[in-house]
Design a protein around this motif. Structure first.
Motif, PDB file in Angstrom:
ATOM      1  N   LEU A  80      11.751   4.335   2.345  1.00  0.00           N
ATOM      2  CA  LEU A  80      10.607   3.897   1.550  1.00  0.00           C
ATOM      3  C   LEU A  80      10.320   4.883   0.433  1.00  0.00           C
ATOM      4  O   LEU A  80      10.074   4.485  -0.715  1.00  0.00           O
ATOM      5  CB  LEU A  80       9.375   3.735   2.447  1.00  0.00           C
ATOM      6  N   THR A  81      10.385   6.166   0.738  1.00  0.00           N
ATOM      7  CA  THR A  81      10.148   7.200  -0.281  1.00  0.00           C
ATOM      8  C   THR A  81      11.194   7.116  -1.392  1.00  0.00           C
ATOM      9  O   THR A  81      10.860   7.204  -2.588  1.00  0.00           O
ATOM     10  CB  THR A  81      10.184   8.595   0.364  1.00  0.00           C
ATOM     11  N   ASP A 114       0.810  -1.226   0.000  1.00  0.00           N
ATOM     12  CA  ASP A 114       0.000   0.000   0.000  1.00  0.00           C
ATOM     13  C   ASP A 114       0.841   1.273   0.000  1.00  0.00           C
ATOM     14  O   ASP A 114       0.397   2.322   0.489  1.00  0.00           O
ATOM     15  CB  ASP A 114      -0.942   0.016   1.208  1.00  0.00           C
ATOM     16  N   HIS A 115       2.067   1.184  -0.503  1.00  0.00           N
ATOM     17  CA  HIS A 115       2.975   2.328  -0.545  1.00  0.00           C
ATOM     18  C   HIS A 115       3.250   2.888   0.853  1.00  0.00           C
ATOM     19  O   HIS A 115       3.702   4.029   0.993  1.00  0.00           O
ATOM     20  CB  HIS A 115       2.420   3.446  -1.444  1.00  0.00           C
ATOM     21  N   LYS A 116       3.001   2.088   1.900  1.00  0.00           N
ATOM     22  CA  LYS A 116       3.180   2.566   3.269  1.00  0.00           C
ATOM     23  C   LYS A 116       4.161   1.723   4.071  1.00  0.00           C
ATOM     24  O   LYS A 116       4.802   2.217   4.983  1.00  0.00           O
ATOM     25  CB  LYS A 116       1.825   2.584   4.009  1.00  0.00           C
ATOM     26  N   GLU A 117       4.273   0.442   3.742  1.00  0.00           N
ATOM     27  CA  GLU A 117       5.167  -0.461   4.467  1.00  0.00           C
ATOM     28  C   GLU A 117       6.109  -1.129   3.470  1.00  0.00           C
ATOM     29  O   GLU A 117       5.676  -1.540   2.391  1.00  0.00           O
ATOM     30  CB  GLU A 117       4.392  -1.547   5.213  1.00  0.00           C
ATOM     31  N   LEU A 120      10.944   5.911   7.026  1.00  0.00           N
ATOM     32  CA  LEU A 120      10.029   6.238   5.938  1.00  0.00           C
ATOM     33  C   LEU A 120      10.742   6.930   4.786  1.00  0.00           C
ATOM     34  O   LEU A 120      10.295   6.863   3.643  1.00  0.00           O
ATOM     35  CB  LEU A 120       8.900   7.141   6.461  1.00  0.00           C
ATOM     36  N   LYS A 127      11.648  -5.257   8.336  1.00  0.00           N
ATOM     37  CA  LYS A 127      10.792  -4.126   7.993  1.00  0.00           C
ATOM     38  C   LYS A 127      11.628  -2.850   7.988  1.00  0.00           C
ATOM     39  O   LYS A 127      12.403  -2.586   8.904  1.00  0.00           O
ATOM     40  CB  LYS A 127       9.656  -3.995   9.011  1.00  0.00           C
TER      41      LYS A 127
END
Length: 310
Positions: A301-302, A271-274, A298, A294
């Motif tokens: 992730l970006t 979901d483009h979040k994790e 963030l 994990k």
């Protein structure tokens, strides 16, 4: 782990790792935490018959709540639950009697009748393992109260085996998210179970970066929720064919495959979040030792999503 590596020198105390090993040898029988004679014999470095003979010669010190012999039904049920090997249950040449179970008090008494430094030190280690297990249960009493009455009844039914403790630990594990997990050679089922759980968590989209994908990878992605879009970034020489992609989309739309050689490692983005860094291709999970981690930052992730867009 061998007896020698477990016990070390005779006067050495058992460490935390050894206490964890002992905890795995504690079972629930007749509503009590017990250890079986053949496991205790290995720890005490004596033959099983020697251990039981010492207890029998001092029968006054071992009443029924200290030591009791399993029934055939209890023994068979325990073997089915814990997967006991034939060597452990029958011994060399075949075992002629049902094993004895020793409660915490009975184990404490054993150090006195065996009369050796090893027996004293091992008994201390075992007592500490029992104490840690009781602390664990006490510290998580509020968590146990949240288990539904139906689950409590089921746990009570399974009290004759060590599965009761296993269910409690599993419940805590599923309610306490870990940012890192490691799987060793042969843990294929456990590895696939974790990956499927992650895939099922996605509500909108899944992005997989994996240079080596095949139909096995699609079998995992098929466990996604209905309507979740999947985007795979993989090498151009992947074993995944256009026919494989078409068949998947017919039943589990929507799958898109993009080809790139810009990535060496594997990533799973939900979901483009994790985002999760995976140490092995999904199709090979569990075949060799690998880890799932994990990404907590963030910003990483970006950057990863920005690189994929390019």
């Amino acid at each position: 782990m061998s007896d020698t590596s477990l016990l070390g020198v005779e006067k050495a105390e058992l460490g935390p790792a050894d206490a964890q090993h002992i905890e795995k040898l504690v079972y629930m029988v007749r509503g009590q935490q017990v250890m079986l004679d053949y496991d205790l014999a290995r720890l005490y470095q004596v033959e099983t018959k020697t251990l039981n003979r010492a207890a029998s010669r001092n029968s006054a010190r071992f009443p029924e709540d200290f030591r009791f012999q399993l029934t055939r039904e209890e023994f068979d049920n325990l073997r089915c639950q814990i997967g006991t090997s034939s060597e452990e249950t029958t011994g060399h040449g075949g075992r002629r009697y049902l094993p004895y179970a020793y409660t915490e008090q009975g184990i404490s008494m054993l150090s006195g009748v065996l009369r050796s430094d090893v027996a004293v030190q091992v008994s201390i280690g075992i007592m500490r393992a029992f104490v840690e297990m009781r602390k664990f249960i006490a510290n998580n009493s509020l968590l146990f109260e949240r288990i539904s009455s139906v689950e409590l009844k089921q746990l009570a039914f399974q009290q004759e085996t060590n599965e009761k403790l296993d269910r409690v630990f599993d419940y805590i594990n599923t309610h306490t998210e870990s940012s890192q997990k490691i799987f060793f050679d042969g843990q294929i089922y456990d590895a696939f179970s974790l990956l499927i759980d992650l895939i099922k968590r996605a509500e909108k989209d899944i992005v997989l970066v994996d240079g080596y994908v095949d139909v096995g990878t699609l079998n995992l992605l098929a466990k996604k929720q209905s309507g979740v879009v999947v985007e795979i970034h993989t090498f151009g020489n992947t074993r995944l064919t256009a026919a494989d992609i078409e068949k998947f989309n017919q039943q589990y739309p929507q799958l898109m495959v993009k080809y790139t050689s810009a990535f060496h490692d594997r990533f799973l983005i939900l979901d483009h979040k994790e985002a999760y860094h995976i140490g092995a291709s999904l199709k090979d999970a569990g075949k060799k030792c690998f880890a799932v981690t994990k990404l907590q930052d963030l910003g990483l992730l970006t950057e990863l999503l920005h690189k994929l867009q390019k």
